[in-house]
Write an enzyme that holds these catalytic residues in place. Structure first.
Site, PDB file in Angstrom:
ATOM      1  NE  ARG A  45       4.871   6.934   4.048  1.00 11.87           N
ATOM      2  CZ  ARG A  45       4.775   5.862   4.103  1.00 11.87           C
ATOM      3  NH1 ARG A  45       5.433   4.992   3.200  1.00 11.87           N
ATOM      4  NH2 ARG A  45       3.693   5.117   4.791  1.00 11.87           N
ATOM      5  CE  LYS A  56       7.078   3.923   8.822  1.00  4.59           C
ATOM      6  NZ  LYS A  56       7.965   3.285   7.817  1.00  4.59           N
ATOM      7  NE  ARG A 107       5.658  -5.733   4.995  1.00  2.59           N
ATOM      8  CZ  ARG A 107       5.774  -4.492   5.290  1.00  2.59           C
ATOM      9  NH1 ARG A 107       6.067  -4.154   6.620  1.00  2.59           N
ATOM     10  NH2 ARG A 107       5.324  -3.719   4.412  1.00  2.59           N
ATOM     11  NE  ARG A 110       6.348   0.010  -0.012  1.00  2.00           N
ATOM     12  CZ  ARG A 110       6.259  -1.147   0.629  1.00  2.00           C
ATOM     13  NH1 ARG A 110       6.396  -2.307   0.398  1.00  2.00           N
ATOM     14  NH2 ARG A 110       6.007  -1.017   2.140  1.00  2.00           N
TER      15      ARG A 110
END
Ligand code: AMP
Length: 230
Positions: A99, A21, A139, A182
Site C-alpha cells: 500500500r 480485490k 457491504r 481508510r
C-alpha cells in the site's frame, strides 16, 4: 506480446478498498491454483489468535483506527506466507499486501533476492474513491465465518450469511468515519505513487473495477492469460 511463461506467478492486485480485490483474488486463486494472500485477513487472524506474540498484537491498534499497520508486521506475515507457497511450487496472488512505495520497494527487493522478480505482474482494479465509499458502507461481514457479502447483493434485505447462515454485521472498519480515514490513507491519491513505482519496475495492467463481479473477472482472466500464457 511476450508472455512470462511461469508456473508460479506473483500477482499483485491493487485498487482502493472496496474495489473487489478480495473477490477477484479468490477467483484467481481458485482458477489458476495460486495461494491467496490477503494481509487484511492475516491481520484479522492474528487479532483472534490468543497465542500470538503480544508485540504483534499491539501493532493491530492502527488497523482498528483505519490506519496502516507497521511495515515490519506486514513483511513478517506476508513474506513467510509467500516463502511457504513457493516451497510448494505454488504462485501467489497478493491482495492488499502493498500500500506504500516503501512497501513496494521492499517486496520487489524480496522477490529479487528470491530470484523470482520476473514472475511479477500488477493488476489494478480502477474505482473512484466515491464509488469505494458507497460500496464499503453497504457491504456486510459474517460474524461466524468471516465471509464478506459485497455491495452487489441486497445486503439490507439479507438477514443471514449466504455461506454458513451466521449473523451479518458491518465490518468494524467499514463504519463511515473509519472508511473515510481508510480512503484518505489507502484511496486513489495514496495508490498513485505506488502504481507509478510499479510502472517503472514491472508489468502493470489496468482493469475497470466498476462492472459486475463476473464482468471484471472475465476481463481479468483474459489479461492473466495474455501476461502468463495460460
Ligand atoms: P483489508 O482487509 O485489505 O481492507 O485491510 C484491513 C486493514 O488491515 C487495513 O485498513 C490496514 O489497517 C491493514 N492492512 C492490510 N494490509 C496492509 C498493508 N499492506 N500495509 C499496512 N496495513 C495493512
Amino acid at each position: 506480446m511476450s508472455t512470462k511463461n511461469t508456473n508460479t506467478p506473483i500477482i499483485i492486485l491493487m485498487g482502493p478498498p472496496g474495489s473487489g480485490k478480495g473477490t477477484q483474488a479468490k477467483k484467481l486463486a481458485a482458477e489458476f491454483g495460486l495461494k491467496h494472500i490477503s494481509t487484511g485477513d492475516l491481520l484479522r487472524a492474528l487479532d483472534k489468535d490468543t497465542a500470538a506474540d503480544p508485540g504483534d498484537k499491539e501493532a493491530l491498534a492502527a488497523m482498528k483506527r483505519g490506519e496502516l499497520v507497521a511495515d515490519w508486521l506486514i513483511y513478517k506475515l506476508a513474506f513467510q506466507t509467500i516463502r511457504a507457497a513457493f516451497k510448494n511450487n505454488q504462485g501467489v496472488v497478493l491482495d492488499g499486501a502493498i500500500r506504500t512505495v516503501e512497501q513496494a520497494g521492499e517486496y520487489m527487493k524480496f522477490f529479487s533476492d528470491m530470484s523470482i522478480i520476473d514472475q511479477v505482474a500488477v493488476f489494478v482494479l480502477d474505482l473512484s474513491d466515491e464509488e469505494a465509499l458507497e460500496r464499503l458502507t453497504k457491504r456486510r461481514v459474517c460474524t461466524q465465518c468471516g465471509e464478506l457479502i459485497s455491495w452487489f447483493q441486497e445486503t439490507k434485505n439479507l438477514t443471514a450469511c449466504t455461506t454458513c447462515g451466521g449473523t451479518l454485521a458491518p465490518r468494524a472498519d467499514d463504519a463511515p468515519a473509519v472508511v473515510k480515514e481508510r480512503l484518505k490513507e489507502q484511496g486513489n491519491a495514496a495508490l498513485a505513487p505506488v502504481l507509478a513505482y510499479f510502472e517503472q519496475h514491472t508489468t502493470v495492467k489496468h482493469l475497470d473495477g466498476r462492472p459486475t463481479i463476473d464482468k471484471v473477472w472475465e476481463a481479468l482472466a483474459k489479461e492473466y492469460a495474455a501476461v502468463f500464457g495460460n
